[in-house]
Scaffold this motif. Structure first.
Motif, PDB file in Angstrom:
ATOM      1  N   CYS A 240       0.865  -1.180   0.000  1.00 49.06           N
ATOM      2  CA  CYS A 240       0.000   0.000   0.000  1.00 49.06           C
ATOM      3  C   CYS A 240       0.905   1.234   0.000  1.00 49.06           C
ATOM      4  N   LYS A 241       0.337   2.404   0.150  1.00 47.50           N
ATOM      5  CA  LYS A 241       1.105   3.636  -0.028  1.00 47.50           C
ATOM      6  C   LYS A 241       2.241   3.783   0.982  1.00 47.50           C
ATOM      7  N   ASP A 242       2.014   3.321   2.214  1.00 46.48           N
ATOM      8  CA  ASP A 242       3.045   3.472   3.244  1.00 46.48           C
ATOM      9  C   ASP A 242       3.298   2.182   4.016  1.00 46.48           C
ATOM     10  N   GLY A 243       3.117   1.055   3.360  1.00 43.98           N
ATOM     11  CA  GLY A 243       3.383  -0.221   4.039  1.00 43.98           C
ATOM     12  C   GLY A 243       2.832  -1.387   3.251  1.00 43.98           C
ATOM     13  N   ARG A 244       2.208  -2.311   3.954  1.00 38.30           N
ATOM     14  CA  ARG A 244       1.627  -3.511   3.340  1.00 38.30           C
ATOM     15  C   ARG A 244       0.242  -3.740   3.937  1.00 38.30           C
ATOM     16  N   VAL A 245      -0.517  -4.581   3.256  1.00 40.24           N
ATOM     17  CA  VAL A 245      -1.838  -4.936   3.770  1.00 40.24           C
ATOM     18  C   VAL A 245      -2.069  -6.431   3.529  1.00 40.24           C
ATOM     19  N   ALA A 246      -2.414  -7.129   4.598  1.00 42.95           N
ATOM     20  CA  ALA A 246      -2.819  -8.537   4.507  1.00 42.95           C
ATOM     21  C   ALA A 246      -4.323  -8.544   4.296  1.00 42.95           C
ATOM     22  N   LEU A 247      -4.724  -8.940   3.112  1.00 42.19           N
ATOM     23  CA  LEU A 247      -6.117  -8.856   2.700  1.00 42.19           C
ATOM     24  C   LEU A 247      -6.726 -10.257   2.710  1.00 42.19           C
ATOM     25  N   ALA A 248      -7.883 -10.413   3.354  1.00 42.23           N
ATOM     26  CA  ALA A 248      -8.512 -11.733   3.459  1.00 42.23           C
ATOM     27  C   ALA A 248      -9.986 -11.666   3.078  1.00 42.23           C
ATOM     28  N   LEU A 296     -11.335   2.005   5.872  1.00 41.20           N
ATOM     29  CA  LEU A 296     -12.126   1.298   4.862  1.00 41.20           C
ATOM     30  C   LEU A 296     -12.606  -0.051   5.395  1.00 41.20           C
ATOM     31  N   ALA A 297     -11.737  -0.741   6.119  1.00 40.07           N
ATOM     32  CA  ALA A 297     -12.088  -2.049   6.667  1.00 40.07           C
ATOM     33  C   ALA A 297     -13.302  -1.950   7.579  1.00 40.07           C
ATOM     34  N   ILE A 298     -13.338  -0.889   8.391  1.00 42.21           N
ATOM     35  CA  ILE A 298     -14.462  -0.699   9.309  1.00 42.21           C
ATOM     36  C   ILE A 298     -15.719  -0.284   8.559  1.00 42.21           C
ATOM     37  N   ALA A 299     -15.556   0.670   7.645  1.00 42.26           N
ATOM     38  CA  ALA A 299     -16.723   1.222   6.946  1.00 42.26           C
ATOM     39  C   ALA A 299     -17.376   0.200   6.021  1.00 42.26           C
ATOM     40  N   GLN A 300     -16.564  -0.632   5.349  1.00 36.37           N
ATOM     41  CA  GLN A 300     -17.092  -1.550   4.341  1.00 36.37           C
ATOM     42  C   GLN A 300     -17.082  -3.009   4.781  1.00 36.37           C
ATOM     43  N   ASP A 301     -16.703  -3.267   6.034  1.00 36.86           N
ATOM     44  CA  ASP A 301     -16.692  -4.637   6.573  1.00 36.86           C
ATOM     45  C   ASP A 301     -15.806  -5.557   5.719  1.00 36.86           C
ATOM     46  N   ILE A 302     -14.549  -5.136   5.561  1.00 37.02           N
ATOM     47  CA  ILE A 302     -13.585  -5.907   4.780  1.00 37.02           C
ATOM     48  C   ILE A 302     -12.495  -6.441   5.724  1.00 37.02           C
ATOM     49  N   PRO A 303     -12.257  -7.734   5.747  1.00 40.02           N
ATOM     50  CA  PRO A 303     -11.218  -8.265   6.625  1.00 40.02           C
ATOM     51  C   PRO A 303      -9.821  -7.976   6.055  1.00 40.02           C
ATOM     52  N   LEU A 304      -9.084  -7.118   6.745  1.00 35.36           N
ATOM     53  CA  LEU A 304      -7.717  -6.828   6.351  1.00 35.36           C
ATOM     54  C   LEU A 304      -6.935  -6.369   7.583  1.00 35.36           C
ATOM     55  N   HIS A 305      -5.631  -6.414   7.469  1.00 30.25           N
ATOM     56  CA  HIS A 305      -4.768  -5.925   8.530  1.00 30.25           C
ATOM     57  C   HIS A 305      -3.565  -5.255   7.878  1.00 30.25           C
ATOM     58  N   THR A 306      -3.338  -3.984   8.241  1.00 26.67           N
ATOM     59  CA  THR A 306      -2.224  -3.266   7.631  1.00 26.67           C
ATOM     60  C   THR A 306      -0.938  -3.512   8.416  1.00 26.67           C
ATOM     61  N   LEU A 307       0.167  -3.444   7.694  1.00 29.89           N
ATOM     62  CA  LEU A 307       1.480  -3.729   8.249  1.00 29.89           C
ATOM     63  C   LEU A 307       2.474  -2.681   7.778  1.00 29.89           C
ATOM     64  N   SER A 308       3.488  -2.447   8.586  1.00 31.71           N
ATOM     65  CA  SER A 308       4.567  -1.569   8.143  1.00 31.71           C
ATOM     66  C   SER A 308       5.452  -2.334   7.170  1.00 31.71           C
TER      67      SER A 308
END
Length: 309
Positions: A240-248, A296-308
């Motif tokens: 992502c723009k400033d790190g990574r995202v684990a998208l599930a 976005l995860a909260i607003a759209q109910d998307i399972p993800l976790h951002t990482l540095s």
């Protein structure tokens, strides 16, 4: 349904203690045995551990368990609530200390090779003859003819094809998985003891724990290109723009929410396996900061976790 503002938060339920009143004696060192003992304590057991004397030349008060020497913090966490003592099992004095504890124990937890147990007079036959109601849970490297082979977490994981490339695994999967199996075996042994009024011998192999953890890989669930092996555009790690995202976003409703947020058309679930979909989602995520994705995860109910990075 969300609680009303005036509602008081409810207390979490008290943890179950299925081993309350059970005495577990451990001779197991390093990680799997102490981690299993930690779990037994959390389930209400009264836990005692006998350790060998520290090696000559080590500071006074040093544990005879190697874990206490190379990582005191981990050792302290593993032994919270555990009564520890010192016993050199190769001496008469140490044997007397051991048998005083055995006479009061419900379960003996060990992590020696079978030949070492025999030398210490702790074969199952000898123990069962002297303490018919005592259970033994023996943590070994491998079962059967391979029980005497040396090994460690890394070798058991490698054997099960769970070591990729030259990087070490991020945690000790076989040891911790084996500790859970060992604490489960303690529960099984206690249940057997209560129903049959006699003890039982159970073995837990660390190689077996690694094999159990490897089953999704064996079944092909995580093979490259599969739904959870990188083939599904919603189940990957992206930049992502400033790190990574684990998208599930694997299930259809999660995938649909992801595609809607990214402006990607999802005509069918099969579209999630198309390279173009992966590329479009990757491009969208590169425009988003971690903070934006968390929102976005909260607003759209998307399972993800951002990482540095």
């Amino acid at each position: 349904m969300s609680p009303t503002p005036s509602a008081k938060p409810t207390k979490p339920p008290a943890p179950l203690q299925p081993l309350k009143g059970v005495r577990v004696l451990s001779l197991a060192l390093n990680l799997p045995g102490p981690a299993a003992l930690m779990r037994c304590h959390q389930m209400g057991a009264r836990c005692v551990k006998l350790e060998p004397p520290a090696q000559p030349g080590t500071p006074a008060g040093t544990s005879g368990d190697p874990m206490g020497q190379y990582n005191p913090k981990a050792y302290a966490a593993l032994h919270e609530g555990v009564r520890t003592g010192v016993a050199d099992l190769k001496t008469d004095k140490g044997q007397k200390s051991l048998h005083r504890e055995l006479a009061k124990a419900d379960v003996l937890l060990t992590s020696f090779r079978p030949s070492a147990l025999v030398k210490l007079g702790l074969s199952w036959q000898a123990l069962h003859r002297q303490y018919p109601q005592l259970n033994q849970v023996a943590i070994v490297g491998s079962l059967g003819a391979r029980a005497e082979e040396p090994g460690h977490d890394l070798t058991y994981l490698a054997e099960m094809d769970l070591v990729t490339g030259l990087e070490l695994p991020p945690t000790l999967y076989a040891d911790m998985g084996g500790s859970l199996m060992a604490s489960e075996a303690v529960l099984q042994a206690v249940m057997h003891q209560r129903s049959k009024a006699k003890g039982v011998y159970l073995e837990v192999a660390l190689s077996g724990a690694a094999g159990y953890l490897a089953l999704p890989r064996v079944w092909g669930l995580t093979k490259p290109g599969s739904a959870i092996g990188g083939g599904h555009a919603g189940y990957r790690v992206y930049a992502c723009k400033d790190g990574r995202v684990a998208l599930a976003a694997l299930e259809p409703h999660f995938a649909a929410s992801l595609c809607a947020a990214a402006g990607v058309e999802m005509s069918s679930m099969q579209a999630m396996f198309a390279p173009a979909t992966q590329q479009a989602i990757a491009a969208f995520l590169l425009t988003q900061t971690r903070k934006q994705l968390d929102q976005l995860a909260i607003a759209q109910d998307i399972p993800l976790h951002t990482l540095s990075n």
